[in-house]
Design a protein around this motif. Sequence first.
Motif, short mmCIF file in Angstrom:
data_model
loop_
_atom_site.label_atom_id
_atom_site.label_comp_id
_atom_site.label_asym_id
_atom_site.label_seq_id
_atom_site.Cartn_x
_atom_site.Cartn_y
_atom_site.Cartn_z
N VAL A 81 2.31 31.43 -23.66
CA VAL A 81 1.15 30.53 -23.68
C VAL A 81 0.80 30.14 -25.11
N ASP A 82 0.64 28.84 -25.34
CA ASP A 82 0.18 28.32 -26.64
C ASP A 82 1.13 28.74 -27.76
N THR A 83 2.41 28.75 -27.49
CA THR A 83 3.40 29.24 -28.45
C THR A 83 4.61 28.33 -28.41
N SER A 84 5.09 27.92 -29.60
CA SER A 84 6.14 26.91 -29.62
C SER A 84 7.50 27.41 -30.10
N ILE A 85 7.55 28.52 -30.83
CA ILE A 85 8.81 29.00 -31.39
C ILE A 85 8.91 30.52 -31.24
N HIS A 86 10.15 31.04 -31.19
CA HIS A 86 10.38 32.47 -31.02
C HIS A 86 9.72 33.29 -32.12
N LEU A 87 9.69 32.76 -33.33
CA LEU A 87 9.16 33.49 -34.47
C LEU A 87 7.72 33.93 -34.26
N GLN A 88 6.97 33.17 -33.48
CA GLN A 88 5.55 33.48 -33.25
C GLN A 88 5.37 34.67 -32.30
N LEU A 89 6.46 35.16 -31.74
CA LEU A 89 6.36 36.28 -30.79
C LEU A 89 6.75 37.60 -31.43
N ARG A 96 13.59 36.33 -19.03
CA ARG A 96 13.13 35.36 -18.04
C ARG A 96 11.70 34.96 -18.38
N TYR A 97 11.50 33.67 -18.68
CA TYR A 97 10.17 33.25 -19.10
C TYR A 97 9.91 31.79 -18.76
N GLY A 98 8.62 31.46 -18.67
CA GLY A 98 8.14 30.10 -18.56
C GLY A 98 7.29 29.78 -19.77
N LEU A 99 6.81 28.57 -19.86
CA LEU A 99 6.08 28.14 -21.05
C LEU A 99 4.96 27.17 -20.66
N VAL A 100 3.76 27.42 -21.21
CA VAL A 100 2.64 26.49 -21.10
C VAL A 100 2.10 26.29 -22.50
N ASP A 101 2.23 25.06 -23.04
CA ASP A 101 1.95 24.88 -24.47
C ASP A 101 1.63 23.42 -24.78
N HIS A 102 0.88 23.20 -25.85
CA HIS A 102 0.55 21.84 -26.25
C HIS A 102 1.21 21.43 -27.55
N PRO A 119 1.43 16.80 -25.42
CA PRO A 119 0.63 16.79 -26.66
C PRO A 119 -0.87 16.70 -26.44
N ALA A 120 -1.45 17.66 -25.74
CA ALA A 120 -2.90 17.75 -25.64
C ALA A 120 -3.45 18.35 -26.94
N LYS A 121 -4.73 18.25 -27.13
CA LYS A 121 -5.35 18.80 -28.34
C LYS A 121 -5.47 20.32 -28.28
N SER A 122 -5.36 20.89 -27.09
CA SER A 122 -5.40 22.35 -26.94
C SER A 122 -4.63 22.72 -25.68
N THR A 123 -4.12 23.95 -25.66
CA THR A 123 -3.48 24.44 -24.44
C THR A 123 -4.51 24.62 -23.34
N ALA A 124 -5.74 24.93 -23.71
CA ALA A 124 -6.80 25.12 -22.71
C ALA A 124 -7.00 23.88 -21.85
N GLU A 125 -6.82 22.70 -22.41
CA GLU A 125 -6.96 21.47 -21.62
C GLU A 125 -5.87 21.39 -20.55
N ILE A 126 -4.65 21.81 -20.91
CA ILE A 126 -3.55 21.82 -19.94
C ILE A 126 -3.83 22.85 -18.84
#
Length: 313
Positions: A81-89, A96-102, A119-126
């Motif tokens: 959630v709210d994460t775009s690259i592996h480095l942030q983890l 096995r994973y899914g992704l919800v991110d802006h 490209p929402a302004k926040s993941t919370a909006e999605i």
Amino acid sequence: MLISEAEFGSIISRYKNVLYLCHRNADPDAIGSAFALAEAFGGAVGAADGLSRTGKKLSDTIGADVLIDPVAEDWDLIVVVDTSIHLQLGRISLSRYGLVDHHQDEGLLEGAEFYIQRPAKSTAEIVWKILKDNGRKPSREMALGLLVGIISDTGRFKRASAESFQAASELLEAGGFDYDEALQALSIAPDISQRIAVLKAASRAKIERQGEWLIASSRANSFEGSAASALIDLGADVAFVAGRHSGRVRISARSSRKAVKAGLNLNQMMGEIGRDHDGDGGGHSSAASFDAQGDPAPSCKDAGRWRLGSCLE
């Protein structure tokens, strides 16, 4: 596989043991979004390394129980959630994973079982649209967490879109609280170590002028993002603040709205530079960072190599 918000419920129901995983130093947008998904569809909330101070304040306020550095193998599915690259983890390795991110980085898309990324302004909006499209009514705490995420990621609506304002209005009505309560969940006075780090970074800053643009660079031992934001508040159009962490270099960058409108995209820039130095990076057009090998000594000469001059013309 790209899916719509309306499809999320039917797909997530195929898995029994789900973890909603936030990036390291998880902020309110990540915490609020992960908590709402876990409450609505079942599952647990986790974060790599730890929470930011505002993330911790929000988790305490809404009663989110966040697992720090969970073991990936313990879960049937991880929804990042709210994460775009592996480095942030951090040290967490995904299978096995899914992704919800802006964010608009593609680093996690290829290996995902499914993803929602726009490209929402926040993941919370999605996430709010996911809940609405799947007929899930939020609790007071879920609505509060999502609203605080929107407020945080839009800079208290300074970078908000029409969708942001609409979502905020709907969340206020759904949660039955007022705006001031959401602001209180973000209100944390900076501690003295943060204030010292920001002031030292400002005192060390080097300034380069390129036409009418001012580019600032500095170093800090911590709170690089806060220091870079402070340099923007002091008048810089673009700011870079570097620090060393566990043998690697982290550089946070911030820019003014004027610079973004002129075409500067820090997300793309920091991603390219990070990968060029055996690391990775990303974020937003006006706020991004990278983590890589090298010496934490950004200079105004580097700014030219990073093509800032061509971006800000």
